[in-house]
Design a protein around this motif. Structure first.
Motif, PDB file in Angstrom:
ATOM      1  N   PRO A  32       0.799  -1.224   0.000  1.00 12.67           N
ATOM      2  CA  PRO A  32       0.000   0.000   0.000  1.00 12.67           C
ATOM      3  C   PRO A  32       0.838   1.284   0.000  1.00 12.67           C
ATOM      4  CG  PRO A  32      -0.452  -1.355   1.968  1.00 12.67           C
ATOM      5  CD  PRO A  32       0.743  -1.930   1.285  1.00 12.67           C
ATOM      6  N   GLU A  57      -0.868  -0.892  -4.147  1.00 13.41           N
ATOM      7  CA  GLU A  57      -2.236  -0.509  -3.784  1.00 13.41           C
ATOM      8  C   GLU A  57      -2.208   0.967  -3.411  1.00 13.41           C
ATOM      9  OE1 GLU A  57      -4.103  -1.050  -0.002  1.00 13.41           O
ATOM     10  OE2 GLU A  57      -6.028  -1.471  -0.934  1.00 13.41           O
ATOM     11  N   ARG A  88     -10.939   3.605   0.501  1.00 16.24           N
ATOM     12  CA  ARG A  88     -11.476   2.871   1.654  1.00 16.24           C
ATOM     13  C   ARG A  88     -12.353   3.786   2.496  1.00 16.24           C
ATOM     14  NH1 ARG A  88     -12.036  -1.022   0.830  1.00 16.24           N
ATOM     15  NH2 ARG A  88     -10.076  -2.139   0.761  1.00 16.24           N
ATOM     16  N   ASP A 120     -10.706  -1.312  -6.254  1.00 16.72           N
ATOM     17  CA  ASP A 120     -11.341  -1.994  -5.126  1.00 16.72           C
ATOM     18  C   ASP A 120     -12.726  -1.392  -4.946  1.00 16.72           C
ATOM     19  OD1 ASP A 120     -12.178  -1.869  -2.193  1.00 16.72           O
ATOM     20  OD2 ASP A 120     -10.445  -3.180  -1.973  1.00 16.72           O
ATOM     21  N   LYS A 174     -11.921 -10.129  -1.996  1.00 17.36           N
ATOM     22  CA  LYS A 174     -10.964  -9.900  -0.903  1.00 17.36           C
ATOM     23  C   LYS A 174     -11.747  -9.638   0.373  1.00 17.36           C
ATOM     24  CE  LYS A 174      -9.141  -5.840  -0.464  1.00 17.36           C
ATOM     25  NZ  LYS A 174      -8.417  -4.646  -0.951  1.00 17.36           N
ATOM     26  N   VAL A 206      -8.043 -12.960   4.511  1.00 17.39           N
ATOM     27  CA  VAL A 206      -7.023 -12.757   5.539  1.00 17.39           C
ATOM     28  C   VAL A 206      -7.650 -12.357   6.869  1.00 17.39           C
ATOM     29  CG1 VAL A 206      -5.125 -12.133   3.974  1.00 17.39           C
ATOM     30  CG2 VAL A 206      -6.653 -10.335   4.810  1.00 17.39           C
ATOM     31  N   MET A 208      -7.368 -10.038  10.332  1.00 17.62           N
ATOM     32  CA  MET A 208      -6.745  -8.808  10.847  1.00 17.62           C
ATOM     33  C   MET A 208      -6.403  -9.019  12.316  1.00 17.62           C
ATOM     34  SD  MET A 208      -8.958  -5.691   9.179  1.00 17.62           S
ATOM     35  CE  MET A 208     -10.572  -6.390   9.471  1.00 17.62           C
ATOM     36  N   ARG A 216      -1.590 -14.407   6.566  1.00 17.95           N
ATOM     37  CA  ARG A 216      -1.152 -13.488   5.515  1.00 17.95           C
ATOM     38  C   ARG A 216       0.180 -13.875   4.912  1.00 17.95           C
ATOM     39  NH1 ARG A 216      -3.231  -8.145   5.937  1.00 17.95           N
ATOM     40  NH2 ARG A 216      -4.961  -8.032   7.389  1.00 17.95           N
ATOM     41  N   THR A 235      -1.294  -0.482   6.589  1.00 15.32           N
ATOM     42  CA  THR A 235      -2.656   0.046   6.472  1.00 15.32           C
ATOM     43  C   THR A 235      -3.691  -0.844   7.155  1.00 15.32           C
ATOM     44  OG1 THR A 235      -2.837  -1.005   4.304  1.00 15.32           O
ATOM     45  CG2 THR A 235      -2.278   1.340   4.326  1.00 15.32           C
TER      46      THR A 235
HETATM   47  O1  DQA Z   1      -8.460  -4.225   1.812  1.00 11.70           O
HETATM   48  C1  DQA Z   1      -7.311  -4.117   2.162  1.00 11.70           C
HETATM   49  C2  DQA Z   1      -6.686  -5.091   3.006  1.00 11.70           C
HETATM   50  C3  DQA Z   1      -6.080  -4.445   4.201  1.00 11.70           C
HETATM   51  O2  DQA Z   1      -7.118  -3.896   4.994  1.00 11.70           O
HETATM   52  C4  DQA Z   1      -5.397  -5.501   5.042  1.00 11.70           C
HETATM   53  O3  DQA Z   1      -6.095  -6.102   5.862  1.00 11.70           O
HETATM   54  O4  DQA Z   1      -4.187  -5.712   4.866  1.00 11.70           O
HETATM   55  C5  DQA Z   1      -5.124  -3.355   3.764  1.00 11.70           C
HETATM   56  C6  DQA Z   1      -5.826  -2.308   2.939  1.00 11.70           C
HETATM   57  O5  DQA Z   1      -4.880  -1.337   2.474  1.00 11.70           O
HETATM   58  C7  DQA Z   1      -6.496  -2.940   1.774  1.00 11.70           C
HETATM   59  O6  DQA Z   1      -7.292  -1.978   1.141  1.00 11.70           O
END
Ligand code: DQA
Length: 251
Positions: A32, A57, A88, A120, A174, A206, A208, A216, A235
């Motif tokens: 990103p 990104e 976003r 996105d 995603k 993925v 968080m 990841r 990010t």
């Molecule tokens: O959608 C995503 C995935 C993300 O949120 C992550 O979990 O790494 C990171 C963001 O920059 C990206 O837009």
């Protein structure tokens, strides 16, 4: 855990210029760029290039739009790495203040789809289905995305979300789900294995948070089509660095 064998190869970018494939057996790395001034954008872009990113990104939430296209085109021409543009919204962890009915999200995304290699589009946007069609007609790959922060993950719910997003006409799905422990991370990994076999398109599933880091990286059999990794500017909570991901891929 069963190994995934199916391939859903998809090209992002222009062949011979900045084109790459995703969804084959390799896991690509999206880095990103999330800065607010032109000079910071250029710096972060360079750091992403130096880290050998497969995809940039560009997080354009938080930017003023008139200059976007020229800057994005210039940086893409110089560095020849495909660009995924993301706007976003605040409710999904970003900075864009979505005002329902304003049409601003759709306008900016449509503008990005004219030049970006991929855009996105958040599944929860009310006019997402129309926007997905428009962006694809403009020649952009469409990544349909969702972030879930406050619901405990279950296999059924996750699969349902992924299937719904795929049915919206996504080229790539995603989803990032907040996870709090190893069991929840396992649900994420198993969903990625399931999606690699069950869906005809590439997916990025993925977790968080700290417990999600393992979802990841490049474990054999559970690979995402691409993963997000930072070259200095993270990010998302639990997003690893590019080096961490690369190391995991050589194991
Ligand atoms: O959608 C995503 C995935 C993300 O949120 C992550 O979990 O790494 C990171 C963001 O920059 C990206 O837009």
């Amino acid at each position: 855990m069963a190994e995934s064998t199916s391939h859903h190869e998809l090209r992002i970018g222009r062949p011979g210029v900045n084109g790459i494939s995703v969804g084959d057996t390799s896991m690509r790395i999206a880095v990103p760029v999330a800065a607010f001034t032109k000079s910071e954008i250029v710096q972060q872009w360079q750091a992403a290039v130096d880290s050998d990113a497969d995809i940039i990104e560009w997080r354009v939430d938080g930017l003023v739009d008139p200059e976007l296209e020229t800057l994005g085109l210039t940086l893409r021409d110089i560095h020849r790495i495909p660009v995924l543009v993301t706007l976003r919204t605040k409710r999904e962890g970003g900075r864009f203040p979505l005002r329902e009915g304003s049409g601003e999200y759709r306008r900016l995304l449509r503008q990005a789809a004219h030049w970006a290699d991929a855009v996105d589009i958040e599944a929860a946007i009310p006019d997402a289905p129309e926007l997905i069609v428009e962006a694809r007609e403009l020649g952009s790959i469409v990544v349909v995305s969702q972030h879930v922060f406050d619901e405990a993950v279950t296999a059924d719910r996750l699969r349902e979300c992924v299937k719904e997003m795929a049915a919206m006409g996504a080229d790539i799905v995603k989803i990032a789900w907040m996870v709090n422990n190893d069991d929840e991370a396992t649900v994420i990994e198993e969903a990625q294995v399931w999606a690699n076999d069950a869906l005809p398109i590439p997916t990025v599933i993925v977790g968080m948070g700290e417990a999600g880091v393992r979802t990841r990286v490049g474990q054999p059999g559970t690979r995402n089509a691409f993963t997000f990794a930072h070259a200095g500017t993270s990010t998302a909570p639990g997003q690893p660095s590019v080096d961490e991901v690369r190391q995991s891929l050589t194991v």
